[in-house]
Structure formats: C-alpha cells, structure tokens
Design a protein around this motif. Structure first.
Motif, PDB file in Angstrom:
ATOM      1  N   CYS A 115       0.821  -1.213   0.000  1.00 21.68           N
ATOM      2  CA  CYS A 115       0.000   0.000   0.000  1.00 21.68           C
ATOM      3  C   CYS A 115       0.857   1.267   0.000  1.00 21.68           C
ATOM      4  O   CYS A 115       0.348   2.366  -0.252  1.00 21.68           O
ATOM      5  N   TYR A 146      -7.520  -0.839  -2.493  1.00 23.99           N
ATOM      6  CA  TYR A 146      -6.380  -0.427  -1.670  1.00 23.99           C
ATOM      7  C   TYR A 146      -5.796   0.895  -2.162  1.00 23.99           C
ATOM      8  O   TYR A 146      -4.598   1.149  -2.011  1.00 23.99           O
ATOM      9  N   SER A 161      -5.291   6.856   3.955  1.00 21.92           N
ATOM     10  CA  SER A 161      -5.614   5.454   3.714  1.00 21.92           C
ATOM     11  C   SER A 161      -6.237   4.874   4.966  1.00 21.92           C
ATOM     12  O   SER A 161      -5.554   4.686   5.980  1.00 21.92           O
TER      13      SER A 161
END
Length: 256
Positions: A115, A146, A161
C-alpha cells in the motif's frame, strides 16, 4: 560461336568483382560499428532507504515481506512507468501500538507494505492532479480496494488510507523513474485493520522563543536604570538629613 555468350558473361563478372571488393574495403575503412549505448543505471532502493535517513523500520518490513524486490523490479522496468514509494519514518512506526503490526499475518503485512507504493513515477508537481483524481491505485490493489487519497492544500500534501492521514514531510529522492517521499504516519487501510489501531499523537513542535524587540530591551534597561537612580537619590537624601541633625546637635552642645 556458341562460346561467345559464356565468355561475355565471364568478362562482365570479372569487371564487377573489383567494384564489389572496393565497396567492401571502403565500408571497412569507415571504422568499427558504434558500440551499443550503455544500459541506464537504476536506483538501488534498499541502498537509498538505508542511507537517506530514518527509514530503517520501513526497509526492514520491505525486506521481510519481499516487497523491496517488487518495488525494485518496477524501478528497473523499461515500460517507462516508474515507481513512487511512500516511506514512513521510524517515528511513524514507533507511534503504532506494537501488537497492531505483530498480530498481522504474513500476507497482511505484505499487503500493508504494498500500500506504500504506486506503480508509476509521480513528481511533486503532479500531486495537485492526483488530488483531483483520487483515489489512486497502489501495488496492493485498485483505487476502490487499496487506493490512497491524495490532498494538496496550499502546498501541504497528505496521503489518506483507512485510519491514517499521513503528511508528506519531505522528498527523499525524485528523478525519473523513481520517487521516494517521507511520511510522518504509516498508512492503515481498513481492509487490513478492521478497527483503528492505537497510534500516539504526533508531537507538536516546540514553540520558538519570543524574540526580544530592541526597544523593549532598552525600555527594560531604562526602567532598571531609573530604579537605581531613585535608590541612589534616597541614599543621598538620607545622608544629608543625618549631616544636618549632627550639625544642630553640635551647635546645641557648644551653646550650653
């Protein structure tokens, strides 16, 4: 008479051979063929992260999960896409509750590291456009799975995120096809962390000492000087009063 065509063909061939040999000789005289251009030198990401600053924890996880090989392969690729890496500083990993990372499976930890990379080179100048097109895909998966959201507010760039909003604090390296940017937080996608891990708050920077204005400094000195002058004046006045009293007492004694 039948031999004349054959003789003529041989004569023509004999005349042509010297010209062919001469042309080949001229080609050889032109020198050897140019050497092929050297292959481009690729950035060694492991070496870069090792020498660039406080990224030891991040590099350790990249190496443990094998993600460093994935990132390096993309950096070495000839497809022209390049690679962008978001590198959390050591303090960012230290701020996370130890159990949050130690309880992850090998696959989850690998996905978490993936990520932090995007399979394309993004210079800082492109982040305003990235903000408009967020979320952006990472090595872990597409934008909706993602992806990360990028914001650019007056030059302050943040990467979001899941449970984490990280600030881009510096550009570690940015030359095509590789870009590495430092983050003050580890990205924490919700697909890996169903609940928010415990993360220590980012310490506020220490306030800078208030500068002393020259006029204020002079005012302070003047006030101190004025106090001292008053003290001296009081002492002088008291001395004069004692002298007058002593003179009066001496005069009284003489008159008696």
């Amino acid at each position: 008479m039948e031999l004349k065509p054959a003789v003529l063909a041989v004569a023509v061939l004999c005349l042509a051979l010297p010209r062919v040999a001469l042309s080949q000789k001229k080609a050889l005289a032109g020198g050897p063929a140019p050497a092929p251009a050297p292959a481009p030198r690729h950035v060694d990401l492991a070496e870069l992260l090792s020498l660039a600053g406080p990224y030891g924890a991040f590099l350790g996880y990249l190496t443990k999960t094998g993600v460093i090989a994935t990132l390096q392969s993309q950096a070495n690729s000839t497809d022209g896409q390049g690679v962008t890496v978001f590198a959390p500083e050591d303090s960012a990993f230290a701020a996370i509750d130890g159990a949050a990372l130690s309880n992850l499976t090998a696959d989850q930890l690998r996905t978490l590291m993936l990520c932090h990379g995007m399979p394309r080179y993004y210079p800082l100048s492109s982040f305003s456009a990235l903000a408009a097109s967020s979320p952006v895909a990472t090595f872990a998966g597409g934008p909706q799975q993602y992806g990360v959201n990028v914001t650019d507010a007056a030059g302050t760039i943040r990467v979001e995120s899941g449970w984490a909003t990280a600030k881009l604090v510096s550009s570690v390296y940015s030359t095509p096809p590789v870009a590495v940017y430092a983050l003050n937080r580890v990205l924490l996608p919700e697909q890996i962390f169903p609940t928010a891990p415990k993360v220590a708050p980012v310490p506020a920077p220490a306030p800078a000492p208030e500068p002393v204005h020259p006029d204020k400094a002079n005012d302070g000195a003047a006030a101190h000087g004025s106090t001292d002058a008053k003290s001296v004046s009081c002492r002088v006045g008291a001395g004069r009063l004692l002298a007058i009293l002593a003179t009066m007492m001496a005069t009284s004694v003489l008159m008696i």
